[in-house]
Design a protein around this motif. Sequence first.
Motif, mmCIF file in Angstrom:
data_model
loop_
_atom_site.group_PDB
_atom_site.id
_atom_site.type_symbol
_atom_site.label_atom_id
_atom_site.label_comp_id
_atom_site.label_asym_id
_atom_site.label_seq_id
_atom_site.Cartn_x
_atom_site.Cartn_y
_atom_site.Cartn_z
ATOM 1 N N UNK A 1 0.842 -1.184 0.000
ATOM 2 C CA UNK A 1 0.000 0.000 0.000
ATOM 3 C C UNK A 1 0.878 1.235 0.000
ATOM 4 N N UNK A 2 0.445 2.236 -0.735
ATOM 5 C CA UNK A 2 1.178 3.488 -0.770
ATOM 6 C C UNK A 2 0.484 4.475 0.160
ATOM 7 N N UNK A 3 1.119 4.798 1.254
ATOM 8 C CA UNK A 3 0.576 5.786 2.171
ATOM 9 C C UNK A 3 0.981 7.170 1.694
ATOM 10 N N UNK A 4 0.043 8.081 1.733
ATOM 11 C CA UNK A 4 0.320 9.438 1.301
ATOM 12 C C UNK A 4 0.153 9.638 -0.194
ATOM 13 N N UNK A 5 -0.280 8.608 -0.913
ATOM 14 C CA UNK A 5 -0.500 8.726 -2.348
ATOM 15 C C UNK A 5 -1.924 9.174 -2.636
ATOM 16 N N UNK A 6 -2.412 8.841 -3.810
ATOM 17 C CA UNK A 6 -3.772 9.215 -4.178
ATOM 18 C C UNK A 6 -4.761 8.500 -3.266
ATOM 19 N N UNK A 7 -5.926 9.069 -3.136
ATOM 20 C CA UNK A 7 -6.968 8.420 -2.352
ATOM 21 C C UNK A 7 -8.322 8.738 -2.980
ATOM 22 N N UNK A 8 -9.310 7.987 -2.597
ATOM 23 C CA UNK A 8 -10.660 8.135 -3.112
ATOM 24 C C UNK A 8 -11.589 8.353 -1.929
ATOM 25 N N UNK A 9 -11.910 9.604 -1.607
ATOM 26 C CA UNK A 9 -12.723 9.871 -0.432
ATOM 27 C C UNK A 9 -14.133 9.306 -0.583
ATOM 28 N N UNK A 10 -14.634 8.775 0.512
ATOM 29 C CA UNK A 10 -15.968 8.175 0.527
ATOM 30 C C UNK A 10 -16.726 8.639 1.759
ATOM 31 N N UNK A 11 -18.051 8.785 1.608
ATOM 32 C CA UNK A 11 -18.876 8.934 2.797
ATOM 33 C C UNK A 11 -19.457 7.561 3.066
ATOM 34 N N UNK A 12 -19.929 7.332 4.284
ATOM 35 C CA UNK A 12 -20.383 5.981 4.602
ATOM 36 C C UNK A 12 -21.631 5.990 5.462
ATOM 37 N N UNK A 13 -22.380 4.894 5.320
ATOM 38 C CA UNK A 13 -23.560 4.640 6.132
ATOM 39 C C UNK A 13 -23.288 3.408 6.978
ATOM 40 N N UNK A 14 -23.788 3.422 8.212
ATOM 41 C CA UNK A 14 -23.651 2.280 9.113
ATOM 42 C C UNK A 14 -25.047 1.787 9.450
ATOM 43 N N UNK A 15 -25.299 0.499 9.248
ATOM 44 C CA UNK A 15 -26.589 -0.103 9.590
ATOM 45 C C UNK A 15 -26.810 0.034 11.095
ATOM 46 N N UNK A 16 -27.981 0.531 11.483
ATOM 47 C CA UNK A 16 -28.300 0.705 12.901
ATOM 48 C C UNK A 16 -28.542 -0.622 13.620
ATOM 49 N N UNK A 17 -28.719 -1.711 12.882
ATOM 50 C CA UNK A 17 -28.986 -3.010 13.498
ATOM 51 C C UNK A 17 -27.732 -3.870 13.607
ATOM 52 N N UNK A 18 -27.089 -4.146 12.462
ATOM 53 C CA UNK A 18 -25.948 -5.073 12.485
ATOM 54 C C UNK A 18 -24.598 -4.371 12.300
ATOM 55 N N UNK A 19 -24.611 -3.073 12.057
ATOM 56 C CA UNK A 19 -23.408 -2.238 11.935
ATOM 57 C C UNK A 19 -22.582 -2.508 10.684
ATOM 58 N N UNK A 20 -23.222 -3.106 9.679
ATOM 59 C CA UNK A 20 -22.571 -3.255 8.375
ATOM 60 C C UNK A 20 -22.298 -1.845 7.843
ATOM 61 N N UNK A 21 -21.135 -1.656 7.205
ATOM 62 C CA UNK A 21 -20.748 -0.345 6.679
ATOM 63 C C UNK A 21 -20.818 -0.361 5.163
#
Length: 105
Positions: free
Chosen positions: A53-73
């Motif tokens: 993995x290249x740290x400090x390289x390009x990245x792809x920002x994402x927003x996320x949802x978390x299931x209120x029941x099982x916490x799947x992301x």
Amino acid sequence: MADDQKLTQVERDKAVAWIKLKAPQLSCPSCGQRKFTLGENYLAPPVWYGGGMMLGGISYPMFFLVCDNCFHVMTYSAIASGVLVPAPPPNPIAETPPLDREGEK
């Protein structure tokens, strides 16, 4: 993006509106329930490069949802969805200044 790296209220509103438009019947792929919490921050995991993995390289920002029941992301592209608008690249330097006779600028 806010100074504390959390989604601003405007970005949160954009994310919720985008999900309602693109996935109005969204349910958790793990448990099937339909209640989610929008994450407070963006995620941008490191990009994998052939064995590492290249740290400090390009990245792809994402927003996320978390299931209120099982916490799947579930993650979604913040840029492709229009939630996060990247800053424009800096203007290129028009011309490199010439060097003087001794190799100094």
